[in-house]
Design a protein around this motif. Structure first.
Motif, PDB file in Angstrom:
ATOM      1  N   LEU A  82       0.750  -1.204  -0.107  1.00 26.35           N
ATOM      2  CA  LEU A  82       0.090  -0.126  -0.042  1.00 26.35           C
ATOM      3  C   LEU A  82       0.808   1.226   0.079  1.00 26.35           C
ATOM      4  N   ARG A  83       2.112   1.012   0.713  1.00 29.21           N
ATOM      5  CA  ARG A  83       2.917   2.263   0.598  1.00 29.21           C
ATOM      6  C   ARG A  83       3.387   2.468  -0.796  1.00 29.21           C
ATOM      7  N   LEU A  84       3.930   1.585  -1.566  1.00 33.05           N
ATOM      8  CA  LEU A  84       4.604   1.535  -2.731  1.00 33.05           C
ATOM      9  C   LEU A  84       4.113   1.400  -3.966  1.00 33.05           C
ATOM     10  N   LEU A  85       2.762   0.797  -4.028  1.00 30.57           N
ATOM     11  CA  LEU A  85       2.283   0.590  -5.270  1.00 30.57           C
ATOM     12  C   LEU A  85       1.698   2.130  -5.903  1.00 30.57           C
ATOM     13  N   PRO A  86       1.924   2.532  -6.962  1.00 32.47           N
ATOM     14  CA  PRO A  86       1.369   3.800  -7.529  1.00 32.47           C
ATOM     15  C   PRO A  86      -0.236   3.848  -7.217  1.00 32.47           C
ATOM     16  N   GLY A  87      -0.769   4.929  -7.041  1.00 31.24           N
ATOM     17  CA  GLY A  87      -2.013   5.280  -6.839  1.00 31.24           C
ATOM     18  C   GLY A  87      -2.971   4.866  -8.024  1.00 31.24           C
ATOM     19  N   ASP A  88      -2.527   4.859  -9.169  1.00 34.29           N
ATOM     20  CA  ASP A  88      -3.330   4.686 -10.408  1.00 34.29           C
ATOM     21  C   ASP A  88      -3.117   3.320 -11.123  1.00 34.29           C
ATOM     22  N   PRO A  90      -2.464  -0.704 -12.018  1.00 26.15           N
ATOM     23  CA  PRO A  90      -3.384  -1.885 -11.906  1.00 26.15           C
ATOM     24  C   PRO A  90      -3.030  -2.734 -10.554  1.00 26.15           C
ATOM     25  N   GLU A  91      -1.951  -2.721 -10.273  1.00 26.30           N
ATOM     26  CA  GLU A  91      -1.262  -3.679  -9.089  1.00 26.30           C
ATOM     27  C   GLU A  91      -1.798  -2.914  -7.768  1.00 26.30           C
ATOM     28  N   ARG A  92      -2.118  -1.625  -7.609  1.00 28.35           N
ATOM     29  CA  ARG A  92      -2.562  -1.259  -6.306  1.00 28.35           C
ATOM     30  C   ARG A  92      -4.017  -1.502  -6.421  1.00 28.35           C
ATOM     31  N   ILE A  93      -4.859  -1.309  -7.554  1.00 28.15           N
ATOM     32  CA  ILE A  93      -6.201  -1.322  -7.611  1.00 28.15           C
ATOM     33  C   ILE A  93      -6.860  -2.726  -7.320  1.00 28.15           C
ATOM     34  N   ARG A  94      -5.821  -3.924  -7.862  1.00 26.42           N
ATOM     35  CA  ARG A  94      -6.080  -5.083  -7.595  1.00 26.42           C
ATOM     36  C   ARG A  94      -5.805  -5.572  -6.109  1.00 26.42           C
ATOM     37  N   THR A  95      -4.849  -5.028  -5.510  1.00 31.29           N
ATOM     38  CA  THR A  95      -4.624  -4.796  -3.983  1.00 31.29           C
ATOM     39  C   THR A  95      -5.638  -4.489  -2.936  1.00 31.29           C
ATOM     40  N   LEU A  96      -6.031  -3.279  -3.474  1.00 27.86           N
ATOM     41  CA  LEU A  96      -7.361  -2.796  -2.593  1.00 27.86           C
ATOM     42  C   LEU A  96      -8.474  -3.540  -2.701  1.00 27.86           C
ATOM     43  N   ALA A  97      -8.884  -4.216  -3.948  1.00 29.92           N
ATOM     44  CA  ALA A  97      -9.881  -4.835  -4.185  1.00 29.92           C
ATOM     45  C   ALA A  97     -10.123  -6.186  -3.373  1.00 29.92           C
ATOM     46  N   LYS A  98      -8.733  -6.926  -2.981  1.00 31.40           N
ATOM     47  CA  LYS A  98      -8.773  -7.969  -2.110  1.00 31.40           C
ATOM     48  C   LYS A  98      -9.183  -7.790  -0.743  1.00 31.40           C
ATOM     49  N   ALA A 171      -8.327   5.917   3.777  1.00 25.21           N
ATOM     50  CA  ALA A 171      -7.943   6.967   2.830  1.00 25.21           C
ATOM     51  C   ALA A 171      -8.534   6.724   1.184  1.00 25.21           C
ATOM     52  N   GLU A 172      -8.403   5.492   1.089  1.00 20.93           N
ATOM     53  CA  GLU A 172      -8.586   5.114  -0.354  1.00 20.93           C
ATOM     54  C   GLU A 172      -9.993   4.738  -0.749  1.00 20.93           C
TER      55      GLU A 172
END
Length: 227
Positions: A82-88, A90-98, A171-172
């Motif tokens: 969550l700290r490192l993956l850029p906000g936009d 696909p990897e961050r979006i998939r992580t948040l989705a989990k 926050a997200e």
């Protein structure tokens, strides 16, 4: 070939899925250590972990395992992602989705672990406060390392890391924010308990290093969302 290439991540994931009781913790520890810090190398590990299908593996472990050391490594990995993956990305979006899938079951799991660890911490802190009451300033100073060690053994790092994860989710994602607020309210708590844990981290950061400065600013920003 150094660890961090796609093949290295895939090997770690195979060890996590199919390894024995000794292999899995070692593989998880290696993965955790590979995500520590910042820069292109650790970002690459986080990205390749998602690309290689690792989210399912590590979140399945998170939902099933109760071993404190395994949980500590897993939440460490989540926090770094969550700290490192850029906000936009696909990897961050998939992580948040989990975290939000299946009616926020991962968040409920996070909160359950938080409650258990916070209860242990409260008992240890109460004991430390009793000891402090009978000591002078010099005696307290001599005991600082011992007290800190006890707090670590009780799960201080895990509690701090979980609260950073919760702050990121608040926050997200509006749905995650509502869920976390609801779960806290079940124990007559508010975001203030998370803020207090993060503030303790902020107060302990060495800002003489660039990494320390960046970490402090990140945590201060997260606190602003916990209103």
């Amino acid at each position: 070939e150094k660890f961090g290439e796609a093949e290295g991540i895939e090997l770690i994931l195979i060890m996590l899925k199919d390894g024995g009781k000794l292999v899995k913790p070692a593989a998880l520890r290696l993965l955790d250590h590979a995500t520590i810090g910042g820069g292109a190398a650790t970002l690459g590990v986080c990205q390749r972990l998602v690309e290689a299908g690792g989210l399912k593996t590590i979140f399945t472990m998170f939902m099933k395992k109760d071993d404190a050391r395994i949980i500590e490594h897993l939440v460490g990995i989540f926090s770094q992602m969550l700290r490192l993956l850029p906000g936009d990305s696909p990897e961050r979006i998939r992580t948040l989705a989990k975290f939000v899938e299946k009616d926020y079951e991962k968040i409920e799991r996070l909160m359950k672990i938080r409650r258990d660890v916070a209860a242990k911490m409260a008992r240890v802190d109460a004991k430390i406060d009793e000891e402090k009451a009978g000591m002078n300033e010099d005696e307290r100073e001599e005991m600082e390392d011992e007290w800190f060690s006890r707090r670590l053994d009780a799960g201080l790092f895990t509690l701090q890391t979980i609260d950073v994860i919760l702050a990121w989710l608040v926050a997200e994602d509006d749905g995650a924010r509502r869920k976390i607020k609801e779960l806290l309210a079940d124990r007559d708590e508010t975001f203030d308990v998370i803020k207090a844990t993060i503030q303790e981290q902020i107060d302990g950061i060495d800002i003489d290093t660039e990494e320390g400065k960046e970490m402090k600013e990140m945590l201060k920003t997260l606190v602003e969302f916990l209103q």
